[in-house]
Design a protein around this motif. Sequence first.
Motif, PDB file in Angstrom:
ATOM      1  N   ALA A  46      -6.792   6.562 -18.309  1.00  0.00           N
ATOM      2  CA  ALA A  46      -7.300   6.947 -17.484  1.00  0.00           C
ATOM      3  C   ALA A  46      -7.403   5.432 -17.141  1.00  0.00           C
ATOM      4  N   LEU A  47      -8.064   4.450 -17.157  1.00  0.00           N
ATOM      5  CA  LEU A  47      -8.188   3.031 -16.930  1.00  0.00           C
ATOM      6  C   LEU A  47      -6.745   2.413 -16.980  1.00  0.00           C
ATOM      7  N   ARG A  48      -6.011   2.399 -18.114  1.00  0.00           N
ATOM      8  CA  ARG A  48      -4.759   1.561 -17.831  1.00  0.00           C
ATOM      9  C   ARG A  48      -3.868   2.058 -17.017  1.00  0.00           C
ATOM     10  N   HIS A  49      -3.749   3.437 -16.131  1.00  0.00           N
ATOM     11  CA  HIS A  49      -2.572   4.069 -15.203  1.00  0.00           C
ATOM     12  C   HIS A  49      -3.897   2.865 -14.266  1.00  0.00           C
ATOM     13  N   ASP A  50      -4.539   2.943 -14.378  1.00  0.00           N
ATOM     14  CA  ASP A  50      -5.087   1.962 -12.307  1.00  0.00           C
ATOM     15  C   ASP A  50      -5.036   1.028 -12.898  1.00  0.00           C
ATOM     16  N   MET A  51      -4.968   0.211 -13.568  1.00  0.00           N
ATOM     17  CA  MET A  51      -3.764  -1.276 -14.313  1.00  0.00           C
ATOM     18  C   MET A  51      -3.057  -1.429 -13.722  1.00  0.00           C
ATOM     19  N   VAL A  52      -2.179  -0.054 -14.332  1.00  0.00           N
ATOM     20  CA  VAL A  52      -0.541  -0.124 -14.592  1.00  0.00           C
ATOM     21  C   VAL A  52      -0.157   0.050 -13.369  1.00  0.00           C
ATOM     22  N   ALA A  53      -0.352   0.423 -12.945  1.00  0.00           N
ATOM     23  CA  ALA A  53       0.028   0.819 -10.956  1.00  0.00           C
ATOM     24  C   ALA A  53       0.454  -0.310 -10.277  1.00  0.00           C
ATOM     25  N   PRO A  54      -0.723  -1.084  -9.935  1.00  0.00           N
ATOM     26  CA  PRO A  54      -0.456  -2.230  -8.728  1.00  0.00           C
ATOM     27  C   PRO A  54       0.220  -2.973  -9.923  1.00  0.00           C
ATOM     28  N   VAL A  55       0.623  -2.860 -10.966  1.00  0.00           N
ATOM     29  CA  VAL A  55       1.711  -3.769 -11.844  1.00  0.00           C
ATOM     30  C   VAL A  55       3.495  -3.360 -11.449  1.00  0.00           C
ATOM     31  N   SER A  56       3.407  -1.717 -11.102  1.00  0.00           N
ATOM     32  CA  SER A  56       4.692  -1.852 -11.063  1.00  0.00           C
ATOM     33  C   SER A  56       5.027  -2.053  -9.601  1.00  0.00           C
ATOM     34  N   VAL A  57       4.194  -1.770  -8.393  1.00  0.00           N
ATOM     35  CA  VAL A  57       3.633  -2.183  -7.083  1.00  0.00           C
ATOM     36  C   VAL A  57       4.667  -3.618  -7.014  1.00  0.00           C
ATOM     37  N   ILE A  58       3.837  -4.793  -7.848  1.00  0.00           N
ATOM     38  CA  ILE A  58       3.606  -5.880  -7.714  1.00  0.00           C
ATOM     39  C   ILE A  58       5.290  -6.292  -8.048  1.00  0.00           C
ATOM     40  N   ARG A  59       6.103  -5.748  -9.278  1.00  0.00           N
ATOM     41  CA  ARG A  59       7.444  -5.816  -9.815  1.00  0.00           C
ATOM     42  C   ARG A  59       8.361  -5.450  -8.152  1.00  0.00           C
ATOM     43  N   MET A  60       8.225  -4.303  -8.123  1.00  0.00           N
ATOM     44  CA  MET A  60       8.964  -3.633  -6.695  1.00  0.00           C
ATOM     45  C   MET A  60       8.814  -5.010  -5.720  1.00  0.00           C
ATOM     46  N   ALA A  61       7.758  -4.979  -5.247  1.00  0.00           N
ATOM     47  CA  ALA A  61       7.537  -5.889  -4.207  1.00  0.00           C
ATOM     48  C   ALA A  61       8.100  -7.497  -4.666  1.00  0.00           C
ATOM     49  N   LEU A  62       7.825  -7.818  -5.808  1.00  0.00           N
ATOM     50  CA  LEU A  62       8.942  -9.343  -6.192  1.00  0.00           C
ATOM     51  C   LEU A  62       9.840  -9.254  -6.195  1.00  0.00           C
ATOM     52  N   LEU A  63      11.216  -7.832  -6.554  1.00  0.00           N
ATOM     53  CA  LEU A  63      12.217  -7.566  -6.331  1.00  0.00           C
ATOM     54  C   LEU A  63      13.028  -8.163  -4.828  1.00  0.00           C
ATOM     55  N   VAL A  89       4.666 -10.227   0.913  1.00  0.00           N
ATOM     56  CA  VAL A  89       3.597 -11.228   0.033  1.00  0.00           C
ATOM     57  C   VAL A  89       1.999 -10.918   0.117  1.00  0.00           C
ATOM     58  N   ALA A  90       2.027 -10.076   1.551  1.00  0.00           N
ATOM     59  CA  ALA A  90       0.434  -9.318   1.905  1.00  0.00           C
ATOM     60  C   ALA A  90       0.287  -8.522   0.674  1.00  0.00           C
ATOM     61  N   LEU A  91       0.759  -7.373   0.322  1.00  0.00           N
ATOM     62  CA  LEU A  91       1.306  -6.548  -0.043  1.00  0.00           C
ATOM     63  C   LEU A  91       0.959  -7.219  -1.713  1.00  0.00           C
ATOM     64  N   ILE A  92       1.703  -7.968  -2.301  1.00  0.00           N
ATOM     65  CA  ILE A  92       1.123  -8.095  -3.108  1.00  0.00           C
ATOM     66  C   ILE A  92       0.226  -9.017  -3.728  1.00  0.00           C
ATOM     67  N   ASP A  93      -0.211  -9.893  -3.015  1.00  0.00           N
ATOM     68  CA  ASP A  93      -1.952 -10.280  -2.966  1.00  0.00           C
ATOM     69  C   ASP A  93      -2.710  -8.843  -3.363  1.00  0.00           C
ATOM     70  N   ASN A  94      -2.722  -7.579  -1.981  1.00  0.00           N
ATOM     71  CA  ASN A  94      -3.652  -6.906  -2.218  1.00  0.00           C
ATOM     72  C   ASN A  94      -3.147  -6.591  -3.931  1.00  0.00           C
ATOM     73  N   GLN A  95      -1.748  -5.911  -4.378  1.00  0.00           N
ATOM     74  CA  GLN A  95      -2.126  -5.177  -5.207  1.00  0.00           C
ATOM     75  C   GLN A  95      -2.306  -6.487  -6.737  1.00  0.00           C
ATOM     76  N   VAL A  96      -2.644  -7.255  -6.323  1.00  0.00           N
ATOM     77  CA  VAL A  96      -3.240  -8.782  -7.508  1.00  0.00           C
ATOM     78  C   VAL A  96      -4.559  -8.414  -7.745  1.00  0.00           C
ATOM     79  N   SER A  97      -5.198  -8.332  -6.339  1.00  0.00           N
ATOM     80  CA  SER A  97      -6.351  -8.087  -6.062  1.00  0.00           C
ATOM     81  C   SER A  97      -7.346  -6.452  -6.916  1.00  0.00           C
ATOM     82  N   GLU A  98      -6.294  -5.954  -6.276  1.00  0.00           N
ATOM     83  CA  GLU A  98      -6.317  -4.610  -7.071  1.00  0.00           C
ATOM     84  C   GLU A  98      -6.797  -4.432  -8.906  1.00  0.00           C
ATOM     85  N   LEU A  99      -5.812  -5.346  -9.060  1.00  0.00           N
ATOM     86  CA  LEU A  99      -5.621  -5.070 -10.491  1.00  0.00           C
ATOM     87  C   LEU A  99      -6.121  -5.707 -11.165  1.00  0.00           C
TER      88      LEU A  99
END
Length: 225
Positions: A26-43, A63-73
Amino acid sequence: MKASPGARSWIAAGVRHELLTRALPALRHDMVAPVSVIRMALLMLKRQIGAPVIDAPVCEERVALIDNQVSELVEGIRSLRDWELATTDDGITRSALVAQCVGLMRAAFDMHGVELAVDVALEPQADETRWPQGAALRYLVLGGLGYLHDGAPEAGTIRIEADGGNALRLSALPRESAGASPVLDAHRAPRALAIDAIALQSLAEDLGYTVALERDSVRFSLAPG
């Protein structure tokens, strides 16, 4: 031969390790989820920048989406410190403690056909008491859940209830015969590192808490001692 305090501490350390291992998916999922969103936003941002005409508002949105997801990560990574017993914390309310532990274990318990049911009295309340040693209490609740999951025969539901103003009671309820699944039972192998009464008692004593154990229930106060 009675175990020495040092031996009990080693047992407790092993139990904490096992509980953290069970919570890691569960902890890993919470950290991997923002990474997936960041990768899609960067693409998407890369495509926007490479377009003949750059749409500035859309780029700013990415950029705002990436910034938000980095904060969550970052928040997810920092939350790992909450598992360190030596870390001084601000304490935790009873409702938040239960919500965290249920969130960590619900998916794993569901896979084994065990439902987690929380009493409505444990919904967040205004001006709830904050209990010290949040990390210790988290290990204790997860240990109680693991004890009932591993040891209660034919457990179908584990109910978490408020017991007075400062305690929790966890109870294992038998699975209804109509709800039994032959396929599920065939794949429900016993854990090699099951949390039994000795393991849970050693954990509680090492953390400084007292637990009352029965075969299908666990009760403990949120106050040390």
